[in-house]
Design an enzyme around this catalytic site. Sequence first.
Site, PDB file in Angstrom:
ATOM      1  N   TYR A  53       0.850  -1.191   0.000  1.00 20.44           N
ATOM      2  CA  TYR A  53       0.000   0.000   0.000  1.00 20.44           C
ATOM      3  C   TYR A  53       0.884   1.238   0.000  1.00 20.44           C
ATOM      4  O   TYR A  53       1.830   1.326   0.783  1.00 20.44           O
ATOM      5  CB  TYR A  53      -0.899  -0.006   1.234  1.00 20.44           C
ATOM      6  CG  TYR A  53      -1.835   1.180   1.338  1.00 20.44           C
ATOM      7  CD1 TYR A  53      -2.869   1.353   0.428  1.00 20.44           C
ATOM      8  CD2 TYR A  53      -1.689   2.113   2.369  1.00 20.44           C
ATOM      9  CE1 TYR A  53      -3.729   2.443   0.529  1.00 20.44           C
ATOM     10  CE2 TYR A  53      -2.561   3.200   2.476  1.00 20.44           C
ATOM     11  CZ  TYR A  53      -3.574   3.359   1.562  1.00 20.44           C
ATOM     12  OH  TYR A  53      -4.432   4.430   1.666  1.00 20.44           O
TER      13      TYR A  53
ATOM     14  N   ASP B 172       9.259   2.719   0.210  1.00 20.26           N
ATOM     15  CA  ASP B 172       8.162   3.317   0.969  1.00 20.26           C
ATOM     16  C   ASP B 172       8.371   2.962   2.431  1.00 20.26           C
ATOM     17  O   ASP B 172       8.048   1.865   2.868  1.00 20.26           O
ATOM     18  CB  ASP B 172       6.817   2.808   0.448  1.00 20.26           C
ATOM     19  CG  ASP B 172       5.654   3.440   1.198  1.00 20.26           C
ATOM     20  OD1 ASP B 172       5.900   4.077   2.243  1.00 20.26           O
ATOM     21  OD2 ASP B 172       4.503   3.276   0.751  1.00 20.26           O
TER      22      ASP B 172
ATOM     23  N   LYS C 134       3.502   8.539   9.166  1.00 22.39           N
ATOM     24  CA  LYS C 134       3.312   7.906  10.478  1.00 22.39           C
ATOM     25  C   LYS C 134       4.252   8.463  11.566  1.00 22.39           C
ATOM     26  O   LYS C 134       4.047   9.579  11.996  1.00 22.39           O
ATOM     27  CB  LYS C 134       3.365   6.393  10.310  1.00 22.39           C
ATOM     28  CG  LYS C 134       2.254   5.970   9.304  1.00 22.39           C
ATOM     29  CD  LYS C 134       1.875   4.538   9.246  1.00 22.39           C
ATOM     30  CE  LYS C 134       0.563   4.383   8.499  1.00 22.39           C
ATOM     31  NZ  LYS C 134       0.638   3.812   7.166  1.00 22.39           N
TER      32      LYS C 134
HETATM   33  C1  LIG Z   1      -0.005   4.329   5.793  1.00 26.72           C
HETATM   34  C2  LIG Z   1       0.823   4.108   4.594  1.00 26.72           C
HETATM   35  C3  LIG Z   1       0.793   5.007   3.518  1.00 26.72           C
HETATM   36  C4  LIG Z   1      -0.178   6.143   3.433  1.00 26.72           C
HETATM   37  O1  LIG Z   1       0.018   7.080   4.444  1.00 26.72           O
HETATM   38  P1  LIG Z   1      -1.209   8.055   4.841  1.00 26.72           P
HETATM   39  O2  LIG Z   1      -0.590   8.984   5.820  1.00 26.72           O
HETATM   40  O3  LIG Z   1      -2.259   7.164   5.399  1.00 26.72           O
HETATM   41  O4  LIG Z   1      -1.643   8.731   3.600  1.00 26.72           O
HETATM   42  C5  LIG Z   1       1.689   4.807   2.483  1.00 26.72           C
HETATM   43  N1  LIG Z   1       2.553   3.775   2.488  1.00 26.72           N
HETATM   44  C6  LIG Z   1       2.590   2.890   3.499  1.00 26.72           C
HETATM   45  C7  LIG Z   1       3.600   1.778   3.466  1.00 26.72           C
HETATM   46  C8  LIG Z   1       1.714   3.008   4.568  1.00 26.72           C
HETATM   47  O5  LIG Z   1       1.724   2.098   5.535  1.00 26.72           O
END
Ligand SMILES: *Cc1c(COP(=O)(O)O)cnc(C)c1O
Length: 429
Positions: free
Chosen positions: A143, A238, A266
Amino acid sequence: MFTNSQILFDRARQVIPGGVNSPVRAFKSVGGSPIFMKSAKGAYMYDADGNAYIDYINSWGPMILGHAYEPVLKAIQEYAAYSTSFGAPTELEIKMAELIISMVPNIDMVRMVNSGTEACMSALRVARGFTGRNKFIKFEGNYHGHADSFLVSAGSGVATLDIQSIPGVTQAVANDTLTAPYNNLPAVQQLIADHPDSIAAIIVEPVAGNMGCILPQAGFLEGLRALCDEHGILLILDEVMTGFRLARGGAQERLNIKADLVTFGKIIGGGMPVGAFAGRREIMEWVAPVGKVYQAGTLSGNPIAMIAGYTMLSTLDNNPGIYEELEQKATYLVDGLKKVFTEAGIVHQVNQLGSMMSVHFAEYPIIDFSAAAGANNELFKRFFHAMLERGVYLPPSAFESWFLCNALTQEDLDKTIAAAKESIAVIAG
Ligand SMILES: *Cc1c(COP(=O)(O)O)cnc(C)c1O
C-alpha cells in the site's frame, strides 16, 4: 442495551460515509461495530464506554513511544502559542530536515508533506520527471496511499473491502501501474523485459505492513536494487511504516539497502498529519521551485506538526536503545503467542521484524499477498473479537501489521499472552 460506541457509530453513519474517516477503522474485515476512543495514555486506549485496551495499533505506527507522550504534548502546547500556521518558512522546518537527513542514510534533501499518500504520490512524480518515463512497478498487497496510480492490488484496506477494480481510477492511469507478487524477482525481471526503457520506478515496502507483516526474503531487495541500477530505474523505498521504526535510519539502515527516493509518514509526525519524501540532491533538485516537478502544500511543514515530529524523532535519535527494547518486547510476545497456539494445536505463522509483527493462521510461510489471503482469516476474526473482549486491541484485519510501542510493560505483554490463551480456548473449543 447499546454501548456508547454503538450509539456513536449509528450517529456517525448518518454524516460520515461508513461512519469513519478511513476505511480500516470500520471493522469491515472482522465484523461488528467499531469502538470509539476517547483518550489514550502510554500503551493503553480508553473507549467511549470507559473500557481500557492494550493497544497494538498505536495509531498505525506513529505512537512508537506510547500515547500522549509528555515531551511531544508539551512541545505542541508551547508552539501553539506562537501561531498554528504561517504559510511562510520557519527555522523549525530546517531543523526538522537536518535531523531527518542526519538519521536516514543516502538522503541529502527532504520535502515535507501532510501524509504518506502525498509522499508516495510526489516521489513517483519526481521519479517520472527525473527519468522521463511513465510506468512503474509496485507489489501486490503493498500500500502506498490512496493516490490513483497506487490503487491497484493495494493490500489491507482495499483488499479488506474486496474492491477488484476501483471506480474513479481511469484505465489510462491503471495502465501505467505494473504489478508483481512480493518477494518475486523473476516477475519483476519479466515486467522490465516486457516494457523496455519505460519504467521510471520500482516502489516497495521494504518490510510489508499492509498485508500483515511480511518480510523481504533474502536477496529480494538487493535484487531490486541491482535491477534498478542495470535499467536506469529509481528504487523508491516506501518507509511510511518502517521509517524510524525498524531503526533510526529505517529499513535502509536495518536491512542495509540503498534507496534512490524514500517516503515517510506515520512516526515522522509524532501523531500529527505529516509525510515526507527524500533522496539524493541530483534527484531532489528536480522538485519545484528549483526544478520543474511541481509539488506544493498550503499547510506543509506546519509548525505544530513539525515540533511534534521533531520532538519524537529527537527522542528516538538520542535513545537508540529504544529499538533494542522494542524488539525484545516483540520477540517476547511472539514467543508467548507461538507457545499458546502450539499448545492448542492451532496452525500458525507469526511474522516479525523489530516491533512490527502479525499472526496468520496457516501452515505455510506467509511471504506474499496470496499466502496471507489464503490463511484462515475467519479464525483471525474470532481471535480479534475474543482479544478485544479481553481488553487487547489488535488491528481489525489479518492484512495489517501490529505495531508495538515502548510504553508496553512486561505485565502488559503477559496479560496479552494470557488473553490469547483464553481467547484460543474459547474460539477453538
Ligand atoms: C499508511 C501508509 C501510507 C499512506 O500514508 P497516509 O498517511 O495514510 O496517507 C503509504 N505507504 C505505506 C507503506 C503506509 O503504511
